[in-house]
Design an enzyme around this catalytic site. Structure first.
Site, mmCIF file in Angstrom:
data_model
loop_
_atom_site.group_PDB
_atom_site.id
_atom_site.type_symbol
_atom_site.label_atom_id
_atom_site.label_comp_id
_atom_site.label_asym_id
_atom_site.label_seq_id
_atom_site.Cartn_x
_atom_site.Cartn_y
_atom_site.Cartn_z
ATOM 1 N N ASP A 1 -37.274 -27.787 -19.099
ATOM 2 C CA ASP A 1 -36.290 -28.214 -17.787
ATOM 3 C C ASP A 1 -36.393 -29.614 -17.516
ATOM 4 O O ASP A 1 -37.492 -29.875 -16.983
ATOM 5 C CB ASP A 1 -36.447 -27.247 -16.733
ATOM 6 C CG ASP A 1 -35.010 -27.333 -16.140
ATOM 7 O OD1 ASP A 1 -34.034 -26.505 -16.178
ATOM 8 O OD2 ASP A 1 -35.107 -28.255 -14.938
ATOM 9 N N ASN B 1 -27.810 -37.287 -11.899
ATOM 10 C CA ASN B 1 -26.351 -37.050 -11.768
ATOM 11 C C ASN B 1 -25.735 -37.932 -10.517
ATOM 12 O O ASN B 1 -24.881 -38.688 -10.625
ATOM 13 C CB ASN B 1 -25.837 -35.480 -12.305
ATOM 14 C CG ASN B 1 -25.851 -35.450 -13.484
ATOM 15 O OD1 ASN B 1 -25.787 -36.309 -14.575
ATOM 16 N ND2 ASN B 1 -25.789 -34.092 -13.767
ATOM 17 N N HIS C 1 -22.527 -38.827 -13.992
ATOM 18 C CA HIS C 1 -22.673 -37.977 -14.887
ATOM 19 C C HIS C 1 -22.756 -38.672 -16.238
ATOM 20 O O HIS C 1 -23.352 -38.024 -17.329
ATOM 21 C CB HIS C 1 -21.431 -37.041 -14.871
ATOM 22 C CG HIS C 1 -21.656 -35.945 -13.689
ATOM 23 N ND1 HIS C 1 -22.378 -34.931 -13.597
ATOM 24 C CD2 HIS C 1 -21.225 -36.091 -12.405
ATOM 25 C CE1 HIS C 1 -22.199 -34.346 -12.431
ATOM 26 N NE2 HIS C 1 -21.540 -35.036 -11.613
ATOM 27 N N ASP D 1 -25.510 -37.560 -19.216
ATOM 28 C CA ASP D 1 -25.503 -37.298 -20.354
ATOM 29 C C ASP D 1 -26.229 -38.300 -21.543
ATOM 30 O O ASP D 1 -26.616 -37.784 -22.537
ATOM 31 C CB ASP D 1 -23.907 -37.725 -20.926
ATOM 32 C CG ASP D 1 -22.992 -36.594 -20.185
ATOM 33 O OD1 ASP D 1 -23.351 -35.441 -19.664
ATOM 34 O OD2 ASP D 1 -21.701 -36.912 -20.168
ATOM 35 N N GLU E 1 -29.555 -28.784 -18.099
ATOM 36 C CA GLU E 1 -30.469 -29.352 -18.445
ATOM 37 C C GLU E 1 -31.549 -28.771 -18.978
ATOM 38 O O GLU E 1 -32.816 -29.492 -19.016
ATOM 39 C CB GLU E 1 -31.003 -30.332 -17.001
ATOM 40 C CG GLU E 1 -31.559 -29.544 -15.948
ATOM 41 C CD GLU E 1 -30.534 -28.971 -14.994
ATOM 42 O OE1 GLU E 1 -30.832 -28.496 -13.860
ATOM 43 O OE2 GLU E 1 -29.344 -28.928 -15.438
#
Length: 381
Positions: A252, A260, A265, A269, A295
């Site tokens: 994680d 973010n 965002h 990505d 994630e």
């Protein structure tokens, strides 16, 4: 980026995709294990349908034998029909139990096509000299070549089967005395043309099957397997005999929401894609990597114990910590990952191992983040 350079990049991308598509359609060597199972299941279902149809038509074919063949041929062809019946029953049983066994599905498909071809060869071999007509049987090679297009065969598989059927037709023309005639050459040309059309159909069918498979099983952002495909692939691996040693790594990304919120965002990505590349570069060729959700990522190591998995997980953690990405504002950004590791015990389900790894992942996040945990505080694997 200039227009000529952009056009050159697009051309190179299209060429690479075309070569990859051709390689995937040519042989099954580059197919993933999960796609091999998917193709085998697709092949299995079609074999069962066609085999059932052949079994239903077999009595009618036997009646045609009785009226069309000389008594001399019937001495051999009637037992041949009985053998064909047994082979078709065997094919149906093989296909029925070939789930998660793609090699059995391919064997069943090969036998399904070989049974009518072998019977046709038997008719040719027993045809008396005074009866050179193949009315009622000459369609068999054409039917079988056309049938190749029904199945998701690779180009290599269809080419081998098609070449065998052309050789069979050459033998038929030799038996009937038409081999070197204009009509005989026309028949071979027609069969070769049908095989070319069949190969084209195989190419597009397999390409479409691969595209649908990838869309259904892969995460579009990272290119890794999605959660459903990961669980299915893990369960398939657990069915192998002998069952290989396997370990599960659950990961994680730390403070991903903050990334973010701070950098946007789109940059988030980029972080996900970069981490996916780290996984692909670190894991072995037989290992499985997946974006489990958001994630969170999961990897399954094949033929690995917990100690080996801990070493791999530590390399992933170190490479993630060392990686620096540049944000859209030009700022260098680093990120870390927390990892939980668990060995998959014999007889244990994927869900049970995933729960242990998940517990250890959150233990790593609770302790300090940017950490690998592979042992519970109370016990070890």
């Amino acid at each position: 980026m200039t227009a000529p350079h952009a056009a050159s990049t697009r051309i190179k991308t299209l060429a690479a995709r075309s070569l990859s598509s051709l390689r995937d359609a040519l042989t099954n060597r580059s197919h993933s294990r999960d796609f091999a199972y998917a193709r085998g299941d697709y092949l299995r279902n079609r074999v069962m349908v066609v085999c059932a149809l052949f079994l239903a038509l077999l009595p009618f074919w036997s009646v045609i034998d009785w009226f069309m063949l000389a008594p001399q041929s019937l001495t051999y062809t009637l037992p041949g029909r009985a053998v064909m019946l047994l082979v078709l029953i065997l094919v149906f049983v093989l296909a029925r139990y070939s789930r998660f066994r793609p090699h059995l599905a391919r064997l069943a498909a090969g036998l399904l096509l070989s049974a009518p071809a072998a019977f046709y060869a038997l008719v040719l071999a027993t045809l008396p000299e005074q009866q050179q007509s193949l009315v009622g049987y000459s369609f068999i090679p054409y039917m079988l070549v056309t049938m190749l297009a029904i199945f998701p065969f690779t180009l290599f598989e269809s080419s081998v089967l098609g070449a065998a059927l052309i050789a069979l037709q050459l033998y038929a023309l030799y038996v009937t005395g038409d081999l070197m005639t204009a009509s005989g050459l026309q028949e071979i040309w027609l069969l070769a043309a049908l095989l070319s059309i069949t190969l084209t159909a195989n190419y597009f069918q397999l390409g479409l099957l691969l595209q649908l498979y990838r869309e259904a099983t892969h995460d579009p952002l990272t290119g890794l397997l999605n959660r459903g495909a990961l669980i299915r692939t893990a369960n398939q691996a657990m069915l192998r005999q002998p069952v290989p040693r396997m370990a599960l790594i659950m990961m994680d990304l730390d403070h991903f929401k903050r990334i973010n919120d701070t950098y946007g965002h789109a940059f988030g990505d980029d972080v996900l894609r970069n981490f996916a590349r780290i996984l692909q570069q670190t894991l072995g060729p037989g290992d499985i990597a997946s974006r489990y959700g958001g994630e969170e990522f999961v990897a399954i190591l094949i033929d690995a114990d917990r100690a080996t998995a801990m070493e791999v997980a530590e390399r992933i953690r170190e490479q993630t910590e060392a990686a620096a990405l540049t944000s859209h504002e030009g700022e260098s950004v680093r990120h870390t990952v927390s990892i939980g590791v668990a060995a998959i015990k014999p007889g244990e389900s994927f869900r049970e191992a995933a729960l242990r790894a998940d517990h250890r992942l959150y233990e790593a996040k609770r302790i300090s983040r940017n950490r690998v945990v592979g042992v519970d505080t109370a016990s070890a694997d």
